[in-house]
Motif scaffolding. Structure first.
Motif, mmCIF file in Angstrom:
data_model
loop_
_atom_site.group_PDB
_atom_site.id
_atom_site.type_symbol
_atom_site.label_atom_id
_atom_site.label_comp_id
_atom_site.label_asym_id
_atom_site.label_seq_id
_atom_site.Cartn_x
_atom_site.Cartn_y
_atom_site.Cartn_z
ATOM 1 N N LEU A 1 -8.847 4.615 3.926
ATOM 2 C CA LEU A 1 -7.979 5.395 4.807
ATOM 3 C C LEU A 1 -8.133 6.905 4.594
ATOM 4 O O LEU A 1 -7.540 7.701 5.324
ATOM 5 N N GLY A 2 -8.913 7.287 3.572
ATOM 6 C CA GLY A 2 -9.187 8.705 3.356
ATOM 7 C C GLY A 2 -8.491 9.327 2.167
ATOM 8 O O GLY A 2 -8.616 10.530 1.955
ATOM 9 N N TYR A 3 -7.752 8.539 1.384
ATOM 10 C CA TYR A 3 -7.064 9.099 0.226
ATOM 11 C C TYR A 3 -8.035 9.220 -0.946
ATOM 12 O O TYR A 3 -8.658 8.224 -1.344
ATOM 13 N N PRO A 4 -8.186 10.425 -1.515
ATOM 14 C CA PRO A 4 -9.132 10.639 -2.614
ATOM 15 C C PRO A 4 -8.571 10.173 -3.953
ATOM 16 O O PRO A 4 -7.936 10.938 -4.679
ATOM 17 N N ILE A 5 -8.781 8.917 -4.293
ATOM 18 C CA ILE A 5 -8.244 8.337 -5.527
ATOM 19 C C ILE A 5 -9.381 8.162 -6.522
ATOM 20 O O ILE A 5 -10.389 7.529 -6.216
ATOM 21 N N THR A 6 -9.213 8.741 -7.701
ATOM 22 C CA THR A 6 -10.219 8.673 -8.745
ATOM 23 C C THR A 6 -9.876 7.570 -9.739
ATOM 24 O O THR A 6 -8.715 7.451 -10.161
ATOM 25 N N ALA B 1 -10.782 16.987 1.021
ATOM 26 C CA ALA B 1 -11.249 18.004 1.946
ATOM 27 C C ALA B 1 -10.298 18.174 3.132
ATOM 28 O O ALA B 1 -10.430 19.104 3.903
ATOM 29 N N HIS B 2 -9.374 17.227 3.320
ATOM 30 C CA HIS B 2 -8.373 17.331 4.373
ATOM 31 C C HIS B 2 -7.108 16.623 3.901
ATOM 32 O O HIS B 2 -6.978 16.287 2.723
ATOM 33 N N LEU B 3 -6.151 16.464 4.774
ATOM 34 C CA LEU B 3 -4.888 15.832 4.429
ATOM 35 C C LEU B 3 -4.820 14.449 5.075
ATOM 36 O O LEU B 3 -4.208 14.265 6.110
ATOM 37 N N PRO B 4 -5.443 13.444 4.493
ATOM 38 C CA PRO B 4 -5.467 12.121 5.128
ATOM 39 C C PRO B 4 -4.114 11.470 5.066
ATOM 40 O O PRO B 4 -3.375 11.658 4.108
ATOM 41 N N PRO B 5 -3.740 10.633 6.061
ATOM 42 C CA PRO B 5 -4.464 10.499 7.322
ATOM 43 C C PRO B 5 -3.881 11.402 8.406
ATOM 44 O O PRO B 5 -4.138 11.186 9.573
ATOM 45 N N LEU B 6 -3.041 12.390 8.045
ATOM 46 C CA LEU B 6 -2.369 13.227 9.035
ATOM 47 C C LEU B 6 -3.316 14.232 9.694
ATOM 48 O O LEU B 6 -3.131 14.588 10.853
ATOM 49 N N LEU B 7 -4.306 14.697 8.934
ATOM 50 C CA LEU B 7 -5.323 15.591 9.486
ATOM 51 C C LEU B 7 -4.737 16.853 10.117
ATOM 52 O O LEU B 7 -5.024 17.205 11.252
ATOM 53 N N PHE B 8 -3.869 17.535 9.362
ATOM 54 C CA PHE B 8 -3.368 18.825 9.817
ATOM 55 C C PHE B 8 -4.493 19.860 9.791
ATOM 56 O O PHE B 8 -5.354 19.823 8.914
ATOM 57 N N LEU C 1 0.824 -1.202 0.000
ATOM 58 C CA LEU C 1 0.000 0.000 0.000
ATOM 59 C C LEU C 1 0.865 1.262 0.000
ATOM 60 O O LEU C 1 0.558 2.233 -0.691
ATOM 61 N N LEU C 2 1.944 1.231 0.775
ATOM 62 C CA LEU C 2 2.853 2.378 0.794
ATOM 63 C C LEU C 2 3.515 2.575 -0.561
ATOM 64 O O LEU C 2 3.682 3.702 -1.037
ATOM 65 N N ALA C 3 3.912 1.466 -1.192
ATOM 66 C CA ALA C 3 4.519 1.558 -2.516
ATOM 67 C C ALA C 3 3.518 2.099 -3.536
ATOM 68 O O ALA C 3 3.874 2.912 -4.402
ATOM 69 N N LEU C 4 2.256 1.651 -3.422
ATOM 70 C CA LEU C 4 1.217 2.134 -4.331
ATOM 71 C C LEU C 4 0.977 3.625 -4.126
ATOM 72 O O LEU C 4 0.874 4.393 -5.100
ATOM 73 N N LEU C 5 0.916 4.057 -2.887
ATOM 74 C CA LEU C 5 0.711 5.471 -2.595
ATOM 75 C C LEU C 5 1.869 6.319 -3.112
ATOM 76 O O LEU C 5 1.673 7.408 -3.652
ATOM 77 N N ALA C 6 3.086 5.789 -2.966
ATOM 78 C CA ALA C 6 4.263 6.518 -3.467
ATOM 79 C C ALA C 6 4.178 6.702 -4.978
ATOM 80 O O ALA C 6 4.524 7.765 -5.511
ATOM 81 N N ILE D 1 -6.408 -0.141 -3.971
ATOM 82 C CA ILE D 1 -6.966 1.193 -4.157
ATOM 83 C C ILE D 1 -8.145 1.407 -3.217
ATOM 84 O O ILE D 1 -8.295 2.465 -2.582
ATOM 85 N N ASP D 2 -8.988 0.387 -3.092
ATOM 86 C CA ASP D 2 -10.130 0.485 -2.178
ATOM 87 C C ASP D 2 -9.664 0.670 -0.735
ATOM 88 O O ASP D 2 -10.270 1.422 0.039
ATOM 89 N N ARG D 3 -8.597 -0.014 -0.353
ATOM 90 C CA ARG D 3 -8.086 0.133 1.015
ATOM 91 C C ARG D 3 -7.589 1.552 1.272
ATOM 92 O O ARG D 3 -7.805 2.119 2.339
ATOM 93 N N LEU D 4 -6.888 2.125 0.280
ATOM 94 C CA LEU D 4 -6.409 3.497 0.430
ATOM 95 C C LEU D 4 -7.579 4.471 0.528
ATOM 96 O O LEU D 4 -7.525 5.448 1.286
#
Length: 337
Positions: A47-52, A67-74, A8-13, A41-44
């Motif tokens: 977790l709140g990542y807006p993937i189209t 709408a925010h910075l997932p998952p850090l939520l600054f 998942l981390l590799a996919l996000l990168a 992709i569904d798992r991400l």
């Protein structure tokens, strides 16, 4: 096959390095099937990542702003502060490349309103050799407002606290040109409309007023470089050069390795076992002599004559301070009358 978490981390990168990826490209990069990619992709997304998901031949995926910075939520101020810190780190530091990439990654997933605030933050970071940061607390809202007026070229009306939170008496008017860091502090370089000259203001002492003034056409900064201008002002000149007003050269009776850590922006040259040449600058000749005098060794002045004269004056003052010919100085404080 990689474990799910690492995959998942590799996919996000991957999604963060390019605007769009096809499903086949992602599957090939990760060494999995397209079906596994869809599940990841569904798992991400969970977790709140807006993937189209993109339609068309082969399909594809794109990481969008949410709408925010997932998952850090600054919160907003934290996000802006992070952008400022990364811009500062990206200017001439050992992690400049990594900081620039991190800034680009964070910007990509920021919601539009925060991305706009971040894009207004254009700062110049200077890191002189030697010394330690002497940071002062600065309200993020003030920093954002100063960045905004620099970006939009609006005249700034503000109160200025010269010392201990006390305003200097009346509102100031200036045309802000640059926001610069120096030894951990922020400075605003601006054209002072009342004094008709360039001025530098400590940002933590600026209290912006509303509304701001009209827009203005930017003036050419002396020397053309904000970092060099600020360095020059701190070295007692008009900002057109980074040279110190007083600069001298000496030979010291110690190895260069013992001088370098304390030479700030000086030039140290090894002359042989136990000897080195030091070229250093300062505000004044007396200050330069005192700075060099802290090295516990013999000192040979190479030049100029003003430095030699400053050493002579300093020696005379030290000799006067060390005189013990007064009776009160010779008397044992505990001996009584």
């Amino acid at each position: 096959m990689r474990k799910t978490s690492s995959r998942l981390l590799a996919l996000l990168a991957l999604l963060q390095t390019r605007r769009q990826w096809s499903g086949e490209e992602v599957a090939e990069r990760l060494g999995v099937t397209p079906r596994t990619v869809r599940r990841d992709i569904d798992r991400l997304r969970e977790l709140g990542y807006p993937i189209t998901s993109l339609k068309g031949t082969g399909g594809g995926y794109r990481l969008d702003a949410g709408a925010h910075l997932p998952p850090l939520l600054f919160d907003d101020d934290q996000a802006v502060a992070l952008a400022v810190a990364l811009q500062t780190a990206a200017a001439g530091t050992a992690v400049a490349e990594d900081a620039a990439r991190a800034l680009s990654t964070i910007r990509q997933v920021m919601p539009p309103r925060l991305r706009h605030r971040m894009d207004l933050l254009r700062v110049t970071a200077t890191r002189p050799a030697g010394g330690s940061p002497d940071g002062a607390r600065l309200d993020t809202r003030v920093l954002t407002e100063l960045s905004r007026v620099v970006h939009t070229r609006e005249e700034l009306r503000f109160d200025y606290d010269r010392d201990r939170g006390t305003p200097d008496g009346r509102p100031r008017r200036a045309q802000p040109h640059h926001l610069v860091t120096w030894h951990g502090r922020w400075y605003l370089i601006a054209w002072d409309l009342d004094r008709e000259d360039w001025r530098t203001f400590r940002a933590d002492r600026v209290r912006p007023r509303t509304p701001t003034g009209p827009r203005f056409a930017p003036r050419p900064l002396p020397g053309g470089d904000a970092s060099a201008f600020l360095a020059g002002r701190f070295r007692g000149n008009e900002g057109t050069t980074t040279d110190w007003p007083c600069r001298g050269e000496v030979v010291l009776g110690i190895p260069a390795a013992e001088v370098v850590p304390f030479a700030r922006d000086g030039i140290v040259e090894e002359l042989g076992p136990g000897r080195c040449r030091l070229t250093l600058g300062s505000w004044s000749w007396a200050g330069l002599a005192a700075t060099i005098g802290r090295f516990d060794t013999d000192i040979e002045v190479v030049g100029p004559p003003q430095l030699a004269a400053a050493f002579a004056d300093l020696a005379a003052r030290c000799a006067k301070a060390a005189r013990l010919d007064a009776p009160s100085a010779r008397k044992d404080p505990g001996s009584g009358p």
